[in-house]
Design a protein around this motif. Structure first.
Motif: not given
Length: 287
Positions: A33-62
């Motif tokens: 878990p981490h926060v930033h001194e900046f904003n960011e846009i995350v764009l997933v190209w391939r594969g899969n994983g679990l992205h946990v954002m503000n304690d909510r899990p999201w299954l992410v893929t392309c």
């Protein structure tokens, strides 16, 4: 509880004037878990994983996009050949007189998907953006901001919320399938019926799905159901049977078996992790 890591601007942006940088992750590892001194846009190209954002899990893929503000806490877990780009930006450094709030989604709408056409367009812009953002001259800084504007417009035109499948353009096979699965995870999904309705080849669509996500359609749906179950167990007071039903399980006992097998904990055990114990005033803690 351990405080999340805080990522600094100076570690990612080449100068104090540059407003944007691209952090390419061709193989995103698990990250705490981490926060930033900046904003960011995350764009997933391939594969899969679990992205946990503000304690909510999201299954992410392309095709998945996340708009993350400096105050958001997120992490990556259970990654499988996950490739993504982080578009880092500092709004306070922008010099173009634009209403960025109209170009970027509001804070409560952070998770979206991007059409296949949108991914192709975004990839070209990001490649240019990555090259220009590495430089430090005034012209490159201005061009970087202009390219970020172009990217924001592409993402706005081609993104859609996963719960609004009616916005899907025709002909986007993978997008149609993703929207159909995400839009009704509480209901049985039959791929053969879906393909017949949309006049698609079931075999070709299965191959395309596995090639782009690293998962079968069934595995993807099951992981979506489990992510939703984790969220409901943490944020609601629904009975276990109701959680099971809302996540597509007719049998609450089977749901418990699947949940325990996948997470190593029973549903009630998972929920108990997030129940705060009352503060003890005297005596010892009960066993």
């Amino acid at each position: 509880m351990t405080a999340p890591l805080r990522l600094a601007k100076a570690d990612y942006l080449p100068s104090e004037q540059m407003p944007v940088a691209v952090a390419e992750r061709t193989s995103q590892p698990s990250f705490p878990p981490h926060v930033h001194e900046f904003n960011e846009i995350v764009l997933v190209w391939r594969g899969n994983g679990l992205h946990v954002m503000n304690d909510r899990p999201w299954l992410v893929t392309c095709g998945d996009i996340f708009y993350i503000s400096a105050s958001d806490c997120h992490s990556y877990e259970s990654v499988n050949e996950l490739a993504l780009d982080n578009i880092i930006y500092c709004p306070e450094r922008f010099q173009l007189s634009l209403d960025w709030q109209q170009l970027l989604p509001p804070a409560d709408s952070s998770a979206w998907r991007l059409t296949t056409r949108g991914m192709a367009l975004a990839r070209g812009v990001i490649q240019q953006l990555e090259q220009e953002s590495r430089k430090s001259d005034v012209l490159s800084r201005q061009l970087t901001e202009a390219l970020f504007l172009q990217l924001a417009l592409v993402l706005k035109r081609h993104r859609y919320a996963s719960d609004r499948a009616w916005q899907m353009p025709e002909g986007e096979q993978l997008d149609l399938l993703m929207a159909a699965i995400q839009g009704q995870i509480a209901l049985p999904f039959d791929l053969a019926t879906f393909c017949a309705q949309h006049q698609l080849s079931e075999r070709a669509l299965k191959q395309l799905f596995r090639q782009q996500t690293g998962m079968t359609v069934g595995h993807y749906l099951r992981q979506l159901q489990l992510c939703q179950a984790k969220h409901l167990l943490r944020t609601s007071e629904c009975l276990i049977g109701e959680v099971a039903a809302r996540c597509g399980f007719d049998d609450s006992n089977y749901f418990s078996v699947v949940f325990t097998r996948e997470t190593g904990m029973t549903p009630s055990g998972w929920r108990q992790r997030f129940v705060r114990s009352p503060q003890l005033h005297t005596g010892s803690e009960k066993a």
